[in-house]
Design a protein around this motif. Structure first.
Motif, mmCIF file in Angstrom:
data_model
loop_
_atom_site.group_PDB
_atom_site.id
_atom_site.type_symbol
_atom_site.label_atom_id
_atom_site.label_comp_id
_atom_site.label_asym_id
_atom_site.label_seq_id
_atom_site.Cartn_x
_atom_site.Cartn_y
_atom_site.Cartn_z
ATOM 1 N N CYS A 164 0.847 -1.200 0.000
ATOM 2 C CA CYS A 164 0.000 0.000 0.000
ATOM 3 C C CYS A 164 0.879 1.247 0.000
ATOM 4 C CB CYS A 164 -0.902 -0.010 1.233
ATOM 5 S SG CYS A 164 -1.995 1.425 1.358
ATOM 6 N N GLU A 165 0.559 2.188 -0.891
ATOM 7 C CA GLU A 165 1.271 3.457 -0.993
ATOM 8 C C GLU A 165 0.312 4.589 -0.651
ATOM 9 O OE1 GLU A 165 3.257 4.055 -4.631
ATOM 10 O OE2 GLU A 165 4.294 2.107 -4.634
ATOM 11 N N ASN A 166 0.552 5.225 0.482
ATOM 12 C CA ASN A 166 -0.349 6.279 0.941
ATOM 13 C C ASN A 166 -0.317 7.504 0.030
ATOM 14 O OD1 ASN A 166 -1.185 4.782 3.191
ATOM 15 N ND2 ASN A 166 0.595 5.442 4.381
ATOM 16 N N SER A 167 0.838 7.794 -0.518
ATOM 17 C CA SER A 167 0.922 8.969 -1.398
ATOM 18 C C SER A 167 0.041 8.792 -2.628
ATOM 19 C CB SER A 167 2.373 9.202 -1.816
ATOM 20 O OG SER A 167 2.880 8.078 -2.527
ATOM 21 N N LEU A 168 0.050 7.592 -3.207
ATOM 22 C CA LEU A 168 -0.798 7.333 -4.364
ATOM 23 C C LEU A 168 -2.275 7.358 -3.993
ATOM 24 C CD1 LEU A 168 -1.063 6.574 -7.332
ATOM 25 C CD2 LEU A 168 -0.837 4.166 -6.669
ATOM 26 N N LEU A 169 -2.596 6.828 -2.830
ATOM 27 C CA LEU A 169 -3.994 6.846 -2.390
ATOM 28 C C LEU A 169 -4.481 8.275 -2.183
ATOM 29 C CD1 LEU A 169 -4.052 3.865 0.137
ATOM 30 C CD2 LEU A 169 -5.016 3.945 -2.179
ATOM 31 N N ARG A 170 -3.619 9.146 -1.673
ATOM 32 C CA ARG A 170 -4.013 10.543 -1.501
ATOM 33 C C ARG A 170 -4.262 11.212 -2.850
ATOM 34 N NH1 ARG A 170 -0.210 10.319 2.848
ATOM 35 N NH2 ARG A 170 1.462 11.011 1.436
#
Length: 325
Positions: free
Chosen positions: A251-257
Motif C-alpha cells: 500500500c502506498e499512501n501517497s498514491l492513495l491521496r
C-alpha cells in the motif's frame, strides 16, 4: 559560446513571442523570395544551364519585452526592429518610438533583450547585443531556428543569457576580455487567452485545401484517441487499486491521496447548478436544431407550393382554373 548557464535565473517564455517571431520570419521570407520563373523556350544553352542556388534564408530581428521579478524573467511579448546587415546597426529612432508606444499600453513591461532567427548564434549577433546594453545591461537573446527537423521533439527556440545576470560570461581571448553567449534553460508559460489563441491557430483550415469534413474527422479522431487513452489509464489505476486492496502489492499512501483528491473532483459535476446549466445548454442546442429543421421544412414547402402554382397557372390559362394559392 558556453554550453550552459549557472546564473540561477528562471526563464519563462510565452507562446505569443514564438508566434510573433514565426510570423515575422514568414512575412519577410515571402517578401524576399524570388518568383518562380517558368521556361519560355529560350536558347538551348540557357535551358540547359542549371538553376541558380536558392538564396540563404533571411534573418529577422526584434525586441522581447516582459518583466523580471527577482530571479524570474518572464518574456510576454515582442516587436520588430529595423536592422542594417551591412553596418550591423539598429535604427535607434524606430526602437525608441516602438518602446514609447509599448510603454503606453504595457507600462509594466520592459525591454528584456532581443530575438533573431537562425540555426545558431553568429559573431555579428554580439554587435546587436552590445548595442542594447544601454537599454538593458543584461539583455536576453532569443533565437528561433526556422528550419524543419522532424526528428526534433523540443521547440526550436534557444535562450542565451548575458553579462550581469550571466547571460554572457567574461572570457579572456588573446589577452582581451570578451563576452560570449551562454545557453539558458526555460519553460513555457501560458495564460488562458494564449491557450485559446494557440488552440484556435492549431485548428485553422490548412493551406493545402483540406475540406471541413477532413478537419472534423481529424478533430474527432483526436478526441477519440484522448478518450481511449483516458479510459486505459483509468483501467490501469482501477486494477492497481484492486491489487492493493487484495494485498498483492504494498500500500502506498501517497498514491492513495492522489487518487482521493482526483475522486473528490467528481461531485463538482453533480451539483444542482451544473445540472441546471447543462440542461439549459442542452435545451438551447435542441432548440437550434429544431429551428434549423423547421426552416428547412419551410423552405421545402415553399418550393413545393411554387411548383404547384406554376402547374395550376398553366392549367388555368388553358381551362380557366384558379391558382392553388
Amino acid at each position: 559560446m558556453a554550453s550552459s548557464s549557472s546564473s540561477g535565473l528562471t526563464f519563462k517564455l510565452h507562446p505569443l513571442v514564438i508566434v510573433n517571431i514565426s510570423d515575422h520570419y514568414t512575412r519577410v521570407k515571402s517578401q524576399t523570395q524570388p518568383p518562380h520563373l517558368s521556361s519560355n523556350g529560350g536558347d538551348g544553352a540557357a535551358a540547359a544551364s542549371s538553376p541558380p542556388p536558392p538564396p540563404p534564408p533571411p534573418r529577422v530581428f526584434g525586441c522581447v519585452i516582459g518583466v523580471q521579478r527577482g530571479r524570474t524573467v518572464e518574456i510576454f511579448n515582442s516587436f520588430e526592429l529595423l536592422y542594417d546587415p551591412v553596418t550591423h546597426s539598429l535604427d535607434r529612432s524606430f526602437l525608441e518610438k516602438k518602446q514609447e508606444l509599448y510603454k503606453k499600453v504595457f507600462p509594466n513591461f520592459y525591454i528584456l533583450g532581443w530575438y533573431s532567427t537562425g540555426s545558431d548564434a553568429q559573431e555579428s549577433d554580439m554587435h546587436i547585443h552590445k548595442a542594447l546594453m544601454d537599454i538593458n545591461e543584461s539583455p536576453v537573446y532569443v533565437l528561433l531556428n526556422p528550419s524543419i527537423n522532424h526528428a526534433q521533439k523540443d521547440l526550436p527556440v534557444t535562450i542565451y543569457e548575458s553579462a550581469i545576470i550571466a547571460i554572457q560570461e567574461l572570457h579572456v581571448i588573446d589577452g582581451i576580455p570578451q563576452l560570449i553567449f551562454v545557453r539558458a534553460s526555460y519553460t513555457i508559460e501560458t495564460v488562458e487567452a494564449e491557450r485559446i489563441s494557440v488552440d484556435h491557430v492549431a485548428h485553422l483550415k490548412p493551406s493545402d485545401g483540406g475540406s471541413a469534413a477532413t478537419q472534423l474527422a481529424a478533430h474527432l479522431t483526436g478526441i477519440h484517441s484522448a478518450i481511449k487513452m483516458l479510459n486505459s489509464r483509468i483501467r490501469v489505476l482501477h486494477h492497481y487499486l484492486l491489487a492493493m486492496q487484495k494485498g498483492e502489492i504494498p500500500c502506498e499512501n501517497s498514491l492513495l491521496r492522489q487518487v482521493s483528491s482526483l475522486l473528490r473532483r467528481l461531485p463538482a459535476i453533480e451539483s444542482g447548478k451544473f445540472q441546471d446549466d447543462f440542461l439549459m445548454e442542452y435545451n438551447d442546442t435542441l432548440l437550434i436544431s429544431y429551428l434549423a429543421m423547421f426552416t428547412n421544412c419551410s423552405s421545402t414547402m415553399n418550393e413545393l407550393v411554387d411548383k404547384f402554382n406554376i402547374a395550376y397557372d398553366r392549367q388555368s390559362r388553358r381551362g380557366g382554373r384558379t391558382a392553388f394559392i
